[in-house]
Motif scaffolding. Sequence first.
Motif, mmCIF file in Angstrom:
data_model
loop_
_atom_site.group_PDB
_atom_site.id
_atom_site.type_symbol
_atom_site.label_atom_id
_atom_site.label_comp_id
_atom_site.label_asym_id
_atom_site.label_seq_id
_atom_site.Cartn_x
_atom_site.Cartn_y
_atom_site.Cartn_z
ATOM 1 N N GLY A 121 80.386 76.845 40.282
ATOM 2 C CA GLY A 121 80.546 77.134 38.859
ATOM 3 C C GLY A 121 81.287 78.429 38.650
ATOM 4 N N PHE A 122 81.159 78.975 37.434
ATOM 5 C CA PHE A 122 81.860 80.197 37.062
ATOM 6 C C PHE A 122 80.902 81.128 36.331
ATOM 7 C CE2 PHE A 122 84.823 76.749 37.324
ATOM 8 C CZ PHE A 122 85.881 77.277 38.051
ATOM 9 N N SER A 123 81.007 82.406 36.617
ATOM 10 C CA SER A 123 80.175 83.381 35.923
ATOM 11 C C SER A 123 80.587 83.457 34.459
ATOM 12 C CB SER A 123 80.331 84.763 36.566
ATOM 13 O OG SER A 123 79.740 85.747 35.743
ATOM 14 N N PRO A 124 79.623 83.417 33.532
ATOM 15 C CA PRO A 124 79.951 83.564 32.116
ATOM 16 C C PRO A 124 80.079 85.023 31.664
ATOM 17 C CG PRO A 124 77.638 83.021 32.362
ATOM 18 C CD PRO A 124 78.214 83.023 33.745
ATOM 19 N N LEU A 125 79.904 85.984 32.587
ATOM 20 C CA LEU A 125 80.082 87.389 32.242
ATOM 21 C C LEU A 125 81.531 87.681 31.874
ATOM 22 C CD1 LEU A 125 77.995 89.173 35.024
ATOM 23 C CD2 LEU A 125 77.637 89.433 32.568
ATOM 24 N N ALA A 126 81.735 88.482 30.857
ATOM 25 C CA ALA A 126 83.091 88.870 30.469
ATOM 26 C C ALA A 126 83.773 89.601 31.621
ATOM 27 C CB ALA A 126 83.036 89.773 29.237
ATOM 28 N N GLY A 127 85.025 89.273 31.874
ATOM 29 C CA GLY A 127 85.789 89.943 32.914
ATOM 30 C C GLY A 127 85.523 89.453 34.314
ATOM 31 N N SER A 128 84.786 88.364 34.444
ATOM 32 C CA SER A 128 84.475 87.854 35.778
ATOM 33 C C SER A 128 85.711 87.251 36.442
ATOM 34 C CB SER A 128 83.387 86.784 35.706
ATOM 35 O OG SER A 128 82.167 87.342 35.322
ATOM 36 N N GLU A 129 85.734 87.321 37.745
ATOM 37 C CA GLU A 129 86.791 86.696 38.531
ATOM 38 C C GLU A 129 86.171 85.640 39.429
ATOM 39 O OE1 GLU A 129 89.233 89.534 40.555
ATOM 40 O OE2 GLU A 129 89.297 90.891 38.837
ATOM 41 N N HIS A 130 87.004 84.764 39.951
ATOM 42 C CA HIS A 130 86.514 83.700 40.816
ATOM 43 C C HIS A 130 87.281 83.701 42.127
ATOM 44 C CE1 HIS A 130 89.911 81.904 38.539
ATOM 45 N NE2 HIS A 130 90.186 81.325 39.703
ATOM 46 N N PHE A 131 86.682 83.092 43.136
ATOM 47 C CA PHE A 131 87.373 82.954 44.403
ATOM 48 C C PHE A 131 88.557 82.021 44.195
ATOM 49 C CE2 PHE A 131 88.304 80.946 48.454
ATOM 50 C CZ PHE A 131 88.350 82.050 49.301
#
Length: 413
Positions: free
Chosen positions: A338-348
């Motif tokens: 999934g993806f973090s819902p935190l603002a400014g998050s990045e993903h692999f």
Amino acid sequence: MRAIYGLYPFCLTVFLAMLALPSKAETLTVGWLNDNVNERYLISDIEQEFAKIAPDITLNAVGVHTDKYKQQVLKWLKTGEGPDVLYWYGDERLLDLVRSGWVSDISDVWQAQRLTDAFRVSVSSQVSLNGRFYAIPVSHYPWSFFYNAELFDSMGLAEPSTWDEFLHLCQALKEKGITPIAIGYDAPWVLTSWFEFISLRLYGESFHHELLSGRVSYKDERVVQVFLLWKVLIDKGYFMDTGENMDWYDPMPYLYRGLAGVTLIGHFLSSRIPESAESKIRIFSFPELSPGQETIELAPLDVFFVRASSSKQKAARQFLSFMATHKAQSRFNLHAGGFSPLAGSEHFPNYFNDMGAKQLNTAESTSPYFDRVVPHEFAEPAMTLLRDFMKSADVGSTTEALEALRLEVYQLD
């Protein structure tokens, strides 16, 4: 692989000090899903990272298989026993537990870490009630079509962008003896994605919200039209004919081997695709049904909350404070798909994550999943009716039964 972490502006250590760290070692029990190797890696990673900031607290993970987890959580809460912290689902699935008095108010965590600035309102509204906060959002993810690109290329097929193109795709696959749509719905929650996407693509977010809120009759001609379009796929034999006896992941090898064309599933599938099949599998969004209609993606939200009857409220808050950081959410979503819902998050960065993030970022809005929005008393029997519809394709009896259920549960009329 190495996770990429965004910078998180708030100071976790200050808040931990405010909570008066335990002076002696204690064990905090956390309940979450555990039915595949990725979730075991997830649990291990979180345990190791949390130990760095809270060495006096030992996490004890209690893993339960997906299909049994919901029932087990309800048993724990009703008896006042079980894990101190529980993995769960946002929106009505959480708020129903809050109204029952089973969930701790963690507004102090939200205030200390200024989390109202860190999450979008569309996210924070799914874990709040009457201005109070009850959980930490940790992951959201889109639903989309996964398809075998190698198979498509060999047949000269392209990703469909409209419903007519999708029907043409399914027919071309069937004529070659290939199952157009891989699906396992022994647990019928998988089926609601079809109902929801057709509704959203036809009529948009406002109508769909009214429908799931119980304010629209299931005999409404617009709802009937949703089922009529779904019925076309059933009548033409586009769905896997053994799906009712399979769990959601059982048909995936058919997709990987080119024996099936597409499957409609959540992004969590991406973390489970075998390395040998990764280069074959690609993603496209649910096709357009009404030209110019807003693009709404299904994106369920996963959360952690504290059991109200737990005697370890301070330690539980420390864990939830940790789970509200970029570092913890990056580790969690690396394995959860999934993806973090935190603002400014990045993903692999890889193909699947890049596509999933693009879907979330370009959508005009997102909608929680069916059984996380409607009341539990409606969700379970409604999903059984959808499973029956896959066998009967009887629009009249299905909408009649859903309408009777709506009147019984919502009692709005």
